[in-house]
Design an enzyme around this catalytic site. Structure first.
Site, PDB file in Angstrom:
ATOM      1  N   ASP A 531       0.836  -1.248   0.612  1.00  9.27           N
ATOM      2  CA  ASP A 531       0.201  -0.166  -0.111  1.00  9.27           C
ATOM      3  C   ASP A 531       0.681   1.503   0.348  1.00  9.27           C
ATOM      4  OD1 ASP A 531       0.256   1.234   3.049  1.00  9.27           O
ATOM      5  OD2 ASP A 531      -0.157  -0.550   3.137  1.00  9.27           O
ATOM      6  N   GLU A 611      23.020 -21.564 -17.870  1.00  7.68           N
ATOM      7  CA  GLU A 611      21.437 -20.414 -17.213  1.00  7.68           C
ATOM      8  C   GLU A 611      22.123 -19.938 -17.068  1.00  7.68           C
ATOM      9  OE1 GLU A 611      18.046 -23.343 -15.807  1.00  7.68           O
ATOM     10  OE2 GLU A 611      19.264 -24.105 -14.779  1.00  7.68           O
TER      11      GLU A 611
END
Ligand code: GLA
Length: 724
Positions: A531, A611
């Site tokens: 928030d 990777e």
């Protein structure tokens, strides 16, 4: 800009206008919030004679003047408006009616601030403030409504002050931050719901007559509902149609209610959740509500999101990291969980430094007795046995690898199996004589207490001073229950949930101002407290404990309606994913995580050599695009819950650079390449990508072809640069 004439108020921004009017009875009516019209819209007000809609006493026999039918700016309980109300008090005689009338107003340059609470900040050239004072007709209760007007950003902020000007005690039962009456009868609403590891799923539905609500009673803003809402016309899309959005700058229990009334008028109210709130005001005392922030867009959701992204990033987030480049970090949580010691961490750190990571973050388990989640919270001293020495030494070794060092805390919590609990069991929130509810085996500290705040300040700052620490992850891993504080009288127990939030903010304020070089990242089991209140202290928040790239596209899509991309903590993890078991390509995990404050949540030794080189290359790419991603405008090009792509676009402020990223969820055999229309670019510019030239108008109208995909969850990344 604020204009006033004969008690008519007009708050103008670049593209929007908000109008109010104190009528002949002093009732503050809401006239208009929408496109800037530059004319008084009060001709729209009408006064129907509606049965069972009572009339104020001064109206005499005029049955057409009713508080139950008019658009009101801050409606009260108990005086004939039977819709949802913004404010309710109990007077010292026990009665609960309020009838607020216009008293006076004041206009000042700049933006008001709110005591002890986060709020939008702006300088005198960026904002103006209007304060309107209302007075109850029969008591000395006054309310000051505050409006902050940010012209360039099309933002209007709201907050109220309740004043007890009388000589008896009153109790506030409800004090909302925002009320907005909208005459339009056909509206839909969007809100963002979810659960742990699946936050901010977007839901859009038509309004029904009666009340609809999204709220939290958890003491935090919650995973389940977000303190933000959008009301829109049924035809509203990303680029067209009108919408009004609002978010609450508050991290505790909130309530957003929308009522479609008997006359098809809509009322929106946002504030602290009154279900868990009451506040006693002695004579002369005041109460300030948290802030709500609004915008209107006549050009669909994109424009609304752009206004919100800018106001949050530039006028709510603060500190050294507000606009500066965020480090690429590697967090050890999914790599080790609690199972680590210094050797393991240093091995991970070494590999992380080799692939180009900027910062190593040591997550849960480095303190007290903490080998699982059953113990240790509150004991913020280093477990030197596990770390094989001091934190200072560990940080130094990590620094020597060319990386900065960050640390996890969960300050608001206490484990019963901890030294802190043995010494201060009364610091935990629990009701005498009642067994408290546990959440993740833990209890919650009473953050309203100054001694608790001081203990946390002292122990956290001692750790921060003991080593070279550049980052702090502020976690909070349960919902709150059993509200009771041994320091509050019975009459004041209803104040605890809000006092908890005020205490949390006070502690964050002290720590962030005393440690300006530390980057604070918020977290609550991922995005359970995502928030604007937390963003005032922590410019980024771990968006979700779900690191699955596919689910993340849904979570980040919802989050992006309100919150800026730089606020979204987002990491690449290994596959099969720990939350869903899903396997997605590493490149798709990377492009998804790049739509945020980027990092990794894995043990590099579990990566193959291919990777590893992919990761190094991703980090370089993110660093190259970081400014464009965080500082540019963001467009949602497709909806991941509708169709089989999730594609988004970043465009630089000057329009010269575009990055399109995303994922095609499913590949079909014998499939043609799909195109996706770009947005926000100059139709006359010519762009270049991979040796091809495209005119802006073509990209807007015809779009660009997505790559030929292979396999599921295939990555999309297209970079375009203006030619010449
Ligand atoms: C929460 C956080 C995770 C991790 C764990 C540690 O769930 O969201 O990222 O920090 O706590 O216990």
């Amino acid at each position: 800009m604020i204009y006033v004439r004969d008690n008519f108020f007009s708050l103008k921004t670049k593209n929007t206008e908000y109008q109010l009017y104190a009528d002949k009875y002093g009732v503050l009516q809401h006239i208009w919030y929408g496109k800037r019209v530059d004319t008084n819209m009060s001709y729209l007000l009408n006064y129907p004679d509606v049965g069972f809609a009572g009339n104020i006493y001064e109206a005499g026999n005029d049955r057409t003047y009713s508080l139950n039918t008019l658009p009101l700016e801050y409606p009260c309980k108990g005086t004939g408006d039977y819709r949802i109300s913004a404010v309710s008090v109990s007077h010292s005689d026990g009665s609960t009616a309020l009838d607020l009338r216009f008293k006076e107003y004041k206009i000042t340059k700049g933006k008001y601030s709110i005591t002890g609470l986060p709020a939008v900040y702006a300088n005198e050239s960026e904002a103006d403030t209007l304060e309107i004072t209302l007075q109850d007709t029969s008591s000395d209760v006054r309310v000051i409504l505050r409006y902050g007007v940010l012209y360039e950003l099309d933002i209007i902020t709201r907050s109220a002050i309740i004043i007890n000007g009388g000589c008896g005690k009153i109790r506030i039962n409800n004090a909302a931050s925002l009320c907005l009456d909208i005459p339009d009868e056909k509206l839909e609403w969007l809100h963002f719901h979810g659960r742990h590891s699946m936050e901010r799923i977007t839901e859009r539905s038509p309004l029904i007559h009666g009340i609809q609500e999204s709220s939290s009673t958890r003491g935090t803003s919650s995973h389940q509902q977000n303190p933000s809402v959008i009301l829109c016309s049924p035809d509203c899309t990303e680029e067209n149609g009108s919408c009004i959005g609002a978010f609450f700058v508050y991290s505790g229990s909130f309530r957003t209610q929308i009522e479609l009334d008997q006359l098809n008028q809509t009322r929106l109210i946002i504030g602290i959740n009154p279900e868990l709130f009451s506040w006693t005001l002695n004579p002369g005392e005041t109460f300030e509500t948290p802030e709500a922030v609004m915008t209107y867009s006549g050009n669909g959701f994109s424009k609304l999101s752009h206004s919100f992204h800018k106001v949050i990033r530039e006028h709510i987030c603060r500190g050294n990291y507000k606009l500066s480049e965020r480090p690429v970090l590697l967090n050890n949580w999914e790599a080790t969980y609690f199972d680590f010691d210094a050797d393991k961490i240093l091995r991970i750190a070494k590999q992380a430094s080799e692939i180009g990571v900027d910062m190593l973050v040591l997550d849960d388990g480095w303190f007290g007795k903490r080998d699982n989640d059953c113990s240790g919270l509150g004991d913020w001293f280093v477990n030197e046995e596990k770390l094989k020495g001091s934190l200072h030494n560990l940080a130094e070794k990590i620094n020597k690898l060319g990386m900065r060092f960050g640390l996890w805390f969960e300050p608001e919590m206490i484990s019963e199996d901890s030294r802190l609990y043995r010494e201060h069991s009364d610091w935990a929130i629990k009701i005498p004589g009642r067994d408290p509810m546990r959440g993740r085996y833990q209890l919650v500290l009473d953050m309203s207490r100054k001694d608790v705040q001081d203990y946390l300040y002292d122990s956290i700052s001692a750790i921060l001073r003991s080593a070279d620490i550049s980052y702090l992850k502020w976690d909070m891993n349960r919902s709150i229950s059993d509200w009771y504080s041994s320091l509050l009288t019975a009459e004041k127990q209803g104040e605890l949930p809000h006092r908890y939030v005020l205490g949390l903010y006070a502690l964050l304020e002290r720590l962030t101002s005393d440690f300006p070089d530390v980057l604070f990242e918020g977290c609550s089991g991922g995005g359970g407290r995502f928030d604007a209140g937390m963003l005032y202290y922590c410019p980024q928040i771990w968006c979700s404990d779900d690191t699955d790239a596919f689910e993340r596209t849904v979570i980040q899509y919802g989050t992006s309606f309100i919150y800026p991309i730089s606020a979204v903590g987002s990491h690449v993890s290994i596959v099969p994913n720990h939350q869903t078991g899903r396997i997605t390509p590493i490149e798709s995990r990377a492009v998804t995580a790049m739509a945020g404050s980027f990092g990794y949540e894995l043990d590099p030794s579990q990566l193959t050599d291919n990777e590893k080189s992919a990761v190094s290359e991703q980090i370089n790419r993110f660093k190259k695009y970081r400014k464009l991603i965080h500082g540019g405008k963001y467009y949602r090009l497709s909806d991941p819950m509708n169709g089989y792509t999730s594609v988004w676009e970043f465009i630089s402020e000057d329009g010269s650079e575009i990055l399109v990223q995303g994922m095609v969820f499913r590949t079909e055999p014998n499939m043609n390449r799909k195109s996706i229309k770009l947005r926000g670019l100059d139709p006359d510019f010519v762009f270049e990508s991979d040796g091809e030239s495209y005119k802006g108008s073509a990209l807007l109208e015809g779009g660009i072809l997505l790559p030929q995909t292979w396999g599921d969850y295939a990555p999309v990344e297209i970079y375009l640069r203006k030619k010449g």
